[in-house]
Structures are given as C-alpha cells and as structure tokens.
Design an enzyme around this catalytic site. Structure first.
Site, mmCIF file in Angstrom:
data_model
loop_
_atom_site.group_PDB
_atom_site.id
_atom_site.type_symbol
_atom_site.label_atom_id
_atom_site.label_comp_id
_atom_site.label_asym_id
_atom_site.label_seq_id
_atom_site.Cartn_x
_atom_site.Cartn_y
_atom_site.Cartn_z
ATOM 1 N NE ARG A 109 -3.849 -2.492 1.638
ATOM 2 C CZ ARG A 109 -4.245 -2.636 2.406
ATOM 3 N NH1 ARG A 109 -4.421 -2.686 4.147
ATOM 4 N NH2 ARG A 109 -5.678 -4.159 1.985
ATOM 5 C CG HIS A 152 -2.126 -6.211 9.523
ATOM 6 N ND1 HIS A 152 -1.688 -5.222 8.354
ATOM 7 C CD2 HIS A 152 -2.874 -6.685 8.864
ATOM 8 C CE1 HIS A 152 -2.854 -5.243 7.345
ATOM 9 N NE2 HIS A 152 -3.798 -6.568 7.780
#
Ligand code: APR
Length: 309
Positions: A149, A173
């Site tokens: 990303r 995460h």
C-alpha cells in the site's frame, strides 16, 4: 506440493485461484459453512478447464482433509463489522482459530502455516501456542500488504513505476504500523531525497488508513491480500530466500520478546529462515517498541484460549 486453505470466503477463494494460476495443482479448500468450499472448488476447477490448466481443487467441510499439507493458509474468521469493536473480533476469531489449529495439529503438525485472520499479530501468536510449532513455521501475512500500500501511494505521488520502489513497513498490522521512509528507496535513492517531509508524513498516514478506506468503500479488501499470500507461498515452495514483511515470533530481536509482530524476514522452504534486523534509529526504535506494546497489552485476552493445551 500440497497446499490447504482454511476459509473459503473472499480472501480464501481468490487465493486458491491465484495459486492454481501460479501452477500449484494440489489444493484443498476447507470451510465450516455447508457446501461453500465444495461449491467454490467446483467453480474454480471449471475456471481451470477454460484455461486448460490441470489443477485439482478439493472443497470440503472436513479439516482432516488437510492431512500432510506442506503449506496451510488460515483465512477462517470474521471481518470487523460496523459496531463491532476489536475485542469482540478478537474473541470470536480466537475461538475459530483455536478450533482450526487443533484440527491442523492432528493431521499436519509439520506444515508451514500462514495466518491471515485478523488481528493477525495476535492470531499468529495464538496459532503458535496452540500448535506448539517451531516459531519459524508459523507466521502472519499483514505487513507486506501494508508495504504494498505504501509502494502504491509513493508510486502515484511521484508518478514512477512500482518496480523502482522498495518500501519498508514494520510493526503491527493495524494502527501501530510503522512505514519506514529512511529504509524506503526509489531506484536506490532514499525516499527523503525525493520527497519533502510533509509529503512523506501524509503518505505514511494514508498507508495507515488504507485498510479502513477500502473497507468503508467496498466492505472488504481481498485482491491485494490474496496476492500477498501467493507471493509468500511461492517464496516458500520455490525456496526463493526472498525478503518479505511477515508477522514473526521475536525472541530478543528488535529488543522484543515473546510476541508476533511485522518485521522483514527471509522466506524459504523451512518458512522463516532469517529475521532481518534493520538498524533503526532512536526514534524508529521507540515507535517500534510502542507498536509492540500495543500488541502485548492484548495478549491477556488470548491467554484464556491457550489453557488446557
Ligand atoms: N472453519 C473453517 N472456516 C470457517 C470457520 C471455521 N471454524 N469459521 C469461519 N469460517 C469461514 C466462513 O464460513 C467464511 O467463509 O471463514 C470464511 C471467512 O470469509 P469472509 O467472511 O469472506 O472473510 P475474508 O474477507 O476472506 O477475510 C478472512 O482474513 O483479513 C482477515 O479480517 C479478515 O479475519 C478475516 C479473514
């Protein structure tokens, strides 16, 4: 090579397709929902007939069918729904993970296991404790997705191809993730030599919000997760020794002990073959330790699931 995927939902189903297209021909797909894995397996095999790829996908509700798998991917579990807090999700998914891991342990105790179920870092820790596996055999997917990303956002900002970018993200995460501009390079040049600090900070913030942005627009993310899993499976199956970000069990690395958290690791046929310790500066190190702390404070919530093992 036998690969099994537990959870035939959005991520599990698409991952099977990606793996089959990548040449893996013996795949088992398991789901607790009656008929779901079987139906998807039939559909996926029909896709193979169109492509003239001779792969075999078995769909089942019976976890014992993962017997003697080389690699197992766990995507079984709930995604966070509006109104559901993280602790609810954690409790529900911990229950699911426990059942799945006890099933795997009976028939495939030596498999390399990749955890995708959220919250990934805690679920990876729980899976390790339940299966009693060697720590290098069980790890979580998350952080390489965050690096992808970050890469995408840098690419759009600078209008350069993904192939020129090597992006690093470490940490949990979730909100505690830590994109690392000092280690991120563009054609060998450091990111901070190409972009002013204000822009970098904005990209880091966007990386952090990316998962939430996708979920609020379309309900869930599964294209990129399936791709990230496929790259990991290939790295293991082909013994590539490739460095990828995974949630790994730390035993002193990064001055951190007894949690699973995202760090760069070399992946090969044994699973994690090396944990890469980046030379963090003081500021990065304290951000990493804060991220580790945010995982550690939730460990008490999953400990009850480890009782009686
Ligand atoms: N055994 C097998 N499958 C199960 C079990 C179980 N005990 N419990 C639930 N499942 C299955 C569900 O029936 C469903 O088909 O897991 C599947 C999950 O699929 P989706 O709801 O489509 O979720 P998905 O988007 O694939 O995400 C799966 O990965 O990224 C994480 O947060 C995400 O935890 C979630 C997981």
């Amino acid at each position: 090579m036998k690969i099994s995927i537990i959870g035939a939902g959005n991520i599990g189903g698409l991952t099977v397709l990606r793996l089959a297209e990548a040449g893996f021909s013996d795949i088992v797909l398991v789901d607790i929902a009656k008929g779901k894995a079987e139906g998807k397996a039939l559909d996926l095999e029909d896709a193979g007939a169109i492509l003239k790829y001779n792969y075999c996908i078995q769909g089942t509700e019976d976890i014992a069918k993962v017997k003697d798998s080389d690699i197992i991917i766990i995507t079984a579990g709930l995604t966070r729904k509006p109104g559901m807090n993280r602790e609810d999700l954690l409790n529900k998914n911990a229950r699911i993970l426990k059942e799945v891991c006890l099933g795997i342990k009976k028939v495939s105790p030596d498999a390399v296991v990749i955890i995708v179920t959220n919250p990934i870092d805690l679920m990876t820790y729980l899976a390790l404790k339940i299966m009693g596996s060697k720590p290098y055999k069980v790890f979580g997917m998350g952080i390489s997705l965050d690096a992808a990303r970050f890469t995408n956002l840098i690419s759009k900002e600078l209008n350069i191809p993904y192939t020129d970018i090597e992006a690093y993200v470490i940490g949990n995460h979730g909100e505690g993730m830590l994109p690392l501009p000092r280690f991120t390079t563009i054609k060998g040049m450091k990111l901070d030599e190409r972009l002013e600090d204000k822009k970098i900070q904005a990209l880091m913030k966007k990386t952090l919000e990316r998962g939430h942005e996708i979920v609020s627009l379309s309900g869930s993310a599964y294209f990129a997760p399936a791709q990230a899993i496929t790259v990991m499976v290939k790295a293991i199956a082909k013994d590539e020794k490739r460095i990828l970000g995974v949630s790994a069990y730390l035993n002193g690395e990064y001055n951190t002990k007894d949690i699973c958290i995202g760090v760069p690791c070399r992946l090969g046929k044994e699973g994690i073959e090396q944990i890469i310790e980046l030379d963090l500066n003081k500021e990065e190190e304290s951000a990493f330790l804060r991220s580790a702390e945010s995982i550690r404070k939730h460990l008490k919530l999953i400990r009850p699931f480890c009782h009686g093992l």
